[in-house]
Design a protein around this motif. Structure first.
Motif, PDB file in Angstrom:
ATOM      1  N   VAL A 247      14.735  33.245  13.763  1.00 47.24           N
ATOM      2  CA  VAL A 247      13.575  32.455  13.339  1.00 47.24           C
ATOM      3  C   VAL A 247      13.990  31.367  12.359  1.00 47.24           C
ATOM      4  O   VAL A 247      13.593  30.205  12.474  1.00 47.24           O
ATOM      5  CB  VAL A 247      12.506  33.371  12.716  1.00 47.24           C
ATOM      6  CG1 VAL A 247      11.374  32.537  12.119  1.00 47.24           C
ATOM      7  CG2 VAL A 247      11.953  34.342  13.752  1.00 47.24           C
TER       8      VAL A 247
ATOM      9  N   TYR B  81      12.932  38.700  17.871  1.00 47.33           N
ATOM     10  CA  TYR B  81      13.671  37.447  17.731  1.00 47.33           C
ATOM     11  C   TYR B  81      15.049  37.740  17.122  1.00 47.33           C
ATOM     12  O   TYR B  81      15.323  37.378  15.972  1.00 47.33           O
ATOM     13  CB  TYR B  81      12.903  36.461  16.855  1.00 47.33           C
ATOM     14  CG  TYR B  81      11.460  36.284  17.266  1.00 47.33           C
ATOM     15  CD1 TYR B  81      11.121  35.521  18.373  1.00 47.33           C
ATOM     16  CD2 TYR B  81      10.432  36.910  16.556  1.00 47.33           C
ATOM     17  CE1 TYR B  81       9.794  35.363  18.756  1.00 47.33           C
ATOM     18  CE2 TYR B  81       9.101  36.759  16.932  1.00 47.33           C
ATOM     19  CZ  TYR B  81       8.795  35.996  18.031  1.00 47.33           C
ATOM     20  OH  TYR B  81       7.485  35.849  18.418  1.00 47.33           O
TER      21      TYR B  81
ATOM     22  N   GLU C 197      16.670  28.835  10.607  1.00 41.78           N
ATOM     23  CA  GLU C 197      17.940  28.158  10.864  1.00 41.78           C
ATOM     24  C   GLU C 197      19.031  28.768   9.999  1.00 41.78           C
ATOM     25  O   GLU C 197      20.163  28.924  10.441  1.00 41.78           O
ATOM     26  CB  GLU C 197      17.809  26.667  10.566  1.00 41.78           C
ATOM     27  CG  GLU C 197      16.727  25.965  11.376  1.00 41.78           C
ATOM     28  CD  GLU C 197      17.019  25.943  12.851  1.00 41.78           C
ATOM     29  OE1 GLU C 197      17.986  25.269  13.243  1.00 41.78           O
ATOM     30  OE2 GLU C 197      16.304  26.627  13.608  1.00 41.78           O
TER      31      GLU C 197
ATOM     32  N   LEU D 172       4.858  31.432  13.567  1.00 38.26           N
ATOM     33  CA  LEU D 172       5.834  31.868  14.569  1.00 38.26           C
ATOM     34  C   LEU D 172       5.537  31.324  15.961  1.00 38.26           C
ATOM     35  O   LEU D 172       6.462  30.927  16.692  1.00 38.26           O
ATOM     36  CB  LEU D 172       5.872  33.403  14.621  1.00 38.26           C
ATOM     37  CG  LEU D 172       6.920  34.096  13.749  1.00 38.26           C
ATOM     38  CD1 LEU D 172       6.860  35.596  13.933  1.00 38.26           C
ATOM     39  CD2 LEU D 172       8.321  33.571  14.069  1.00 38.26           C
TER      40      LEU D 172
ATOM     41  N   ASP E  10       9.116  25.303  19.592  1.00 37.87           N
ATOM     42  CA  ASP E  10      10.045  24.320  19.014  1.00 37.87           C
ATOM     43  C   ASP E  10       9.313  23.241  18.227  1.00 37.87           C
ATOM     44  O   ASP E  10       9.792  22.099  18.125  1.00 37.87           O
ATOM     45  CB  ASP E  10      10.902  23.665  20.105  1.00 37.87           C
ATOM     46  CG  ASP E  10      11.869  24.656  20.735  1.00 37.87           C
ATOM     47  OD1 ASP E  10      12.315  25.579  20.017  1.00 37.87           O
ATOM     48  OD2 ASP E  10      12.146  24.528  21.945  1.00 37.87           O
TER      49      ASP E  10
ATOM     50  N   PRO F 208       9.610  18.153  14.719  1.00 37.57           N
ATOM     51  CA  PRO F 208       9.070  19.464  14.344  1.00 37.57           C
ATOM     52  C   PRO F 208       8.790  19.555  12.845  1.00 37.57           C
ATOM     53  O   PRO F 208       9.446  18.892  12.039  1.00 37.57           O
ATOM     54  CB  PRO F 208      10.176  20.429  14.759  1.00 37.57           C
ATOM     55  CG  PRO F 208      11.420  19.610  14.740  1.00 37.57           C
ATOM     56  CD  PRO F 208      11.011  18.240  15.160  1.00 37.57           C
TER      57      PRO F 208
ATOM     58  N   VAL G  22       8.251  23.972  15.007  1.00 38.76           N
ATOM     59  CA  VAL G  22       8.455  24.334  13.597  1.00 38.76           C
ATOM     60  C   VAL G  22       9.884  24.821  13.424  1.00 38.76           C
ATOM     61  O   VAL G  22      10.429  25.528  14.278  1.00 38.76           O
ATOM     62  CB  VAL G  22       7.465  25.435  13.154  1.00 38.76           C
ATOM     63  CG1 VAL G  22       7.803  25.908  11.743  1.00 38.76           C
ATOM     64  CG2 VAL G  22       6.032  24.932  13.209  1.00 38.76           C
ATOM     65  N   LYS G  23      10.509  24.436  12.310  1.00 42.05           N
ATOM     66  CA  LYS G  23      11.839  24.910  11.937  1.00 42.05           C
ATOM     67  C   LYS G  23      11.769  25.493  10.524  1.00 42.05           C
ATOM     68  O   LYS G  23      11.096  24.944   9.641  1.00 42.05           O
ATOM     69  CB  LYS G  23      12.857  23.773  11.964  1.00 42.05           C
ATOM     70  CG  LYS G  23      13.040  23.123  13.329  1.00 42.05           C
ATOM     71  CD  LYS G  23      13.737  24.054  14.305  1.00 42.05           C
ATOM     72  CE  LYS G  23      13.983  23.355  15.643  1.00 42.05           C
ATOM     73  NZ  LYS G  23      14.624  24.268  16.620  1.00 42.05           N
ATOM     74  N   PHE G  24      12.451  26.614  10.320  1.00 45.53           N
ATOM     75  CA  PHE G  24      12.455  27.279   9.013  1.00 45.53           C
ATOM     76  C   PHE G  24      13.840  27.230   8.380  1.00 45.53           C
ATOM     77  O   PHE G  24      14.859  27.393   9.064  1.00 45.53           O
ATOM     78  CB  PHE G  24      12.064  28.760   9.159  1.00 45.53           C
ATOM     79  CG  PHE G  24      10.641  28.998   9.557  1.00 45.53           C
ATOM     80  CD1 PHE G  24       9.610  28.915   8.631  1.00 45.53           C
ATOM     81  CD2 PHE G  24      10.327  29.338  10.870  1.00 45.53           C
ATOM     82  CE1 PHE G  24       8.294  29.151   9.002  1.00 45.53           C
ATOM     83  CE2 PHE G  24       9.018  29.583  11.256  1.00 45.53           C
ATOM     84  CZ  PHE G  24       8.004  29.487  10.311  1.00 45.53           C
TER      85      PHE G  24
ATOM     86  N   TRP H  80       6.838  27.992  16.184  1.00 40.06           N
ATOM     87  CA  TRP H  80       8.301  28.014  16.216  1.00 40.06           C
ATOM     88  C   TRP H  80       8.777  28.290  17.639  1.00 40.06           C
ATOM     89  O   TRP H  80       9.756  27.694  18.101  1.00 40.06           O
ATOM     90  CB  TRP H  80       8.808  29.098  15.260  1.00 40.06           C
ATOM     91  CG  TRP H  80      10.282  29.355  15.368  1.00 40.06           C
ATOM     92  CD1 TRP H  80      11.289  28.655  14.780  1.00 40.06           C
ATOM     93  CD2 TRP H  80      10.910  30.379  16.142  1.00 40.06           C
ATOM     94  NE1 TRP H  80      12.505  29.169  15.129  1.00 40.06           N
ATOM     95  CE2 TRP H  80      12.301  30.234  15.968  1.00 40.06           C
ATOM     96  CE3 TRP H  80      10.446  31.399  16.962  1.00 40.06           C
ATOM     97  CZ2 TRP H  80      13.228  31.078  16.581  1.00 40.06           C
ATOM     98  CZ3 TRP H  80      11.348  32.250  17.577  1.00 40.06           C
ATOM     99  CH2 TRP H  80      12.725  32.096  17.389  1.00 40.06           C
ATOM    100  N   GLU H  81       8.081  29.184  18.340  1.00 43.26           N
ATOM    101  CA  GLU H  81       8.436  29.484  19.728  1.00 43.26           C
ATOM    102  C   GLU H  81       8.317  28.245  20.624  1.00 43.26           C
ATOM    103  O   GLU H  81       9.010  28.123  21.631  1.00 43.26           O
ATOM    104  CB  GLU H  81       7.535  30.590  20.272  1.00 43.26           C
ATOM    105  CG  GLU H  81       7.766  31.942  19.630  1.00 43.26           C
ATOM    106  CD  GLU H  81       6.768  32.980  20.109  1.00 43.26           C
ATOM    107  OE1 GLU H  81       5.692  32.579  20.617  1.00 43.26           O
ATOM    108  OE2 GLU H  81       7.054  34.178  19.982  1.00 43.26           O
TER     109      GLU H  81
END
Length: 539
Positions: free
Chosen positions: A300, A488, A302, A272, A278, A349, A280-282, A275-276
């Protein structure tokens, strides 16, 4: 003559006669006292000698008793101190030399040695010295913290046996005799830094798993945050050390109640913070909408989809991201970067595709015929090429089959097997004869609401190298997921409309694939079993 003797005795004992006459009524009590004193000396001496030995070696009483039993085993004592080395000729004309076993801290072992080594009157066996020599080579003690042993000290302890010039195989051959002599249920050899000693853990009752008594929550993630998206602290080993999952294609295999959700949530929560940033993308697919349901209410992911048609679109989307990234990646000769693997940056990412219930998804794709086979081939392509491009698949399933997974299976470098029922599948994922070598997920008791999910999250992790490691993954509670939702909140529902896709260059004409790299759309689902609703497929 008699008169002379009487005169002599009167001269010697005359002064004591009045005292002896006065003590005459107490003679019986004096005799009883002398007998009692003799008994105290006879039976108290071994205790005192044992006490002195225990205090000097700092050995608990229960463990000292075990050592006494062990030294009474003939083969052990004779190997370390052969009797023929302690048999000597008596001096000519000298008699006596009786063996008093009670003068030794190990009287039973001394008596056993005397009995099994009879000697003639002209020879003498120093059994006490023999047993004392053997005792120096054996230590019975409490397990070290690194031995991963919990429970009553009388039931679970460690035995160190010195090699003392013997071949290690000779000492190992005594393990069965140790087990029989002490009435053990199980023995387990352990590796230590001491190359001159063989150490075994002895269990008089069933061994207790230290992981069972320890249940870890989300505080593990807070206390041990990931420092890089490529290494995620998610679990604890039997020795109490933090276990880090290397970021790679990961397959989680667990039966009902095994705790596969613990692994999925652990990896997501540790990522996480990236991800904050930018980095990592889920993306998520959950046919039963169970483990990933909470993330639909957050920003969190996409997107998290459930239907097969939506899953096809999402897999195709990730597949195109991978191909675009592959085409746009260029070698930096000046920096010596061949781009064999991409770091997780805001420009490139890390993409994590989380799939819960992989089995259900694959069977649903099979039912779609050629369109489903095309999607399965795309998923296989992501597994085959995605890692070097920073695109990973984290998949979980309650059942599996060698033919079902097909070419996908070899690309899952991380395999995590929690509690399940098939020894065949256990060995398929963890390695040949893994169950026989102690890595047996079928031996983990079942978890359910009645026992408070006591064993959930316990299993084995198999990575690219080395034997599996037994670990327990931290538990993510509903409160933890609600906190994620609050922190989030969801911003947009539409992946392909409202939420912009990853920044990638515009597509270019695709080069034709060679025969060596083309993907056979039919091959990936060849041999799949027919779809039966809610039926698990096992070997």
């Amino acid at each position: 003559m008699l008169d002379a003797l009487e005169t002599l005795l009167s001269g010697l004992f005359g002064p004591f006669i009045p005292f002896l006459q006065a003590a005459k009524p107490y003679v019986p009590f004096i005799l009883i006292g002398l007998v009692a004193l003799a008994c105290v000396v006879r039976f108290g001496t071994p205790y005192v000698l044992g006490l002195i030995r225990r205090l000097t070696t700092r050995t608990p009483r229960s463990l000292f008793k075990i050592k006494r039993e062990l030294l009474a085993q003939p083969d052990i004592c004779e190997m370390y101190a052969p009797a023929n080395q302690y048999i000597n000729d008596r001096d000519e004309g000298k008699k006596g030399g009786a063996q008093f076993a009670w003068l030794s801290p190990f009287p039973r072992a001394v008596r056993a040695s005397i009995k099994r080594n009879p000697v003639s009157r002209t020879r003498k066996l120093n059994a006490r010295a023999q047993v004392a020599a053997a005792a120096k080579c054996i230590t019975v003690r409490a397990p070290h913290a690194a031995d991963n042993v919990v429970g009553d000290l009388e039931e679970h302890y460690r035995i160190d046996m010195k090699l003392d010039g013997h071949d290690r195989k000779e000492i190992e051959n005594l393990e069965g005799r140790v087990k029989a002599q002490l009435g053990l249920r199980e023995t387990q050899r352990i590796n230590t830094a001491d190359n001159y000693t063989m150490s075994i853990i002895a269990h008089k009752s069933d061994a207790e798993d230290p992981l069972v008594g320890q249940k870890y929550g989300s505080e593990l993630f807070k206390d041990n945050p990931a420092k890089t998206p490529s290494a995620l602290p998610c679990a604890v080993t039997q020795s109490g050390n933090i276990f880090t999952v290397p970021m790679h294609h990961t397959l989680v295999f667990a039966g009902t109640g095994g705790g596969k959700g613990s692994v999925i949530h652990a990896m997501i929560l540790q990522l996480l913070r990236f991800w904050e940033q930018d980095r990592v993308k889920f993306y998520g697919i959950d046919p039963k909408m169970s483990e990933l349901k909470a993330y639909r209410e957050t920003s969190v992911f996409e997107d998290v989809v459930q239907d097969t048609e939506e899953a096809q679109e999402l897999i195709s989307h990730v597949y195109e991201l991978m191909n675009n990234r592959s085409r746009s990646t260029t070698i930096d000769v000046e920096k010596g970067d061949l781009k064999r693997s991409l770091d997780a940056t805001t420009e490139t990412p890390m993409v994590v595709l989380v799939i819960d219930e992989l089995l259900d998804l694959l069977l649903s794709l099979k039912n779609l015929g050629k369109p489903g086979a095309a999607t399965a081939s795309q998923l296989t392509g992501i597994l085959a090429k995605g890692r070097s491009l920073g695109i990973y698949v984290v998949a979980a399933t309650q059942s599996a089959d060698k033919e079902l997974l097909g070419r996908m299976r070899v690309n899952f470098a991380n395999v995590i097997v929690l509690r399940q029922d098939s020894v065949y599948l256990n060995d398929m994922f963890l390695g040949e004869k893994a169950a026989e070598r102690g890595f047996d997920s079928t031996a983990i008791p079942a978890s359910n609401k009645a026992n408070g999910y006591k064993y959930a999250g316990i299993g084995f992790s198999k990575q690219e190298t080395g034997d599996p490691v037994k670990v327990r993954f931290a538990y993510t509670s509903d409160d933890d997921l609600i906190e994620v939702i609050k922190n989030y909140p969801k911003e947009d529902d539409d992946l392909f409309g409202g939420i912009p896709s990853l920044p990638e260059p515009a597509e270019v004409d695709k080069p034709e694939q060679s025969d060596a790299t083309s993907i056979n759309l039919e091959e990936d689902l060849t041999g799949l079993p027919d779809l039966n609703d809610d039926e698990e497929v096992n070997a």
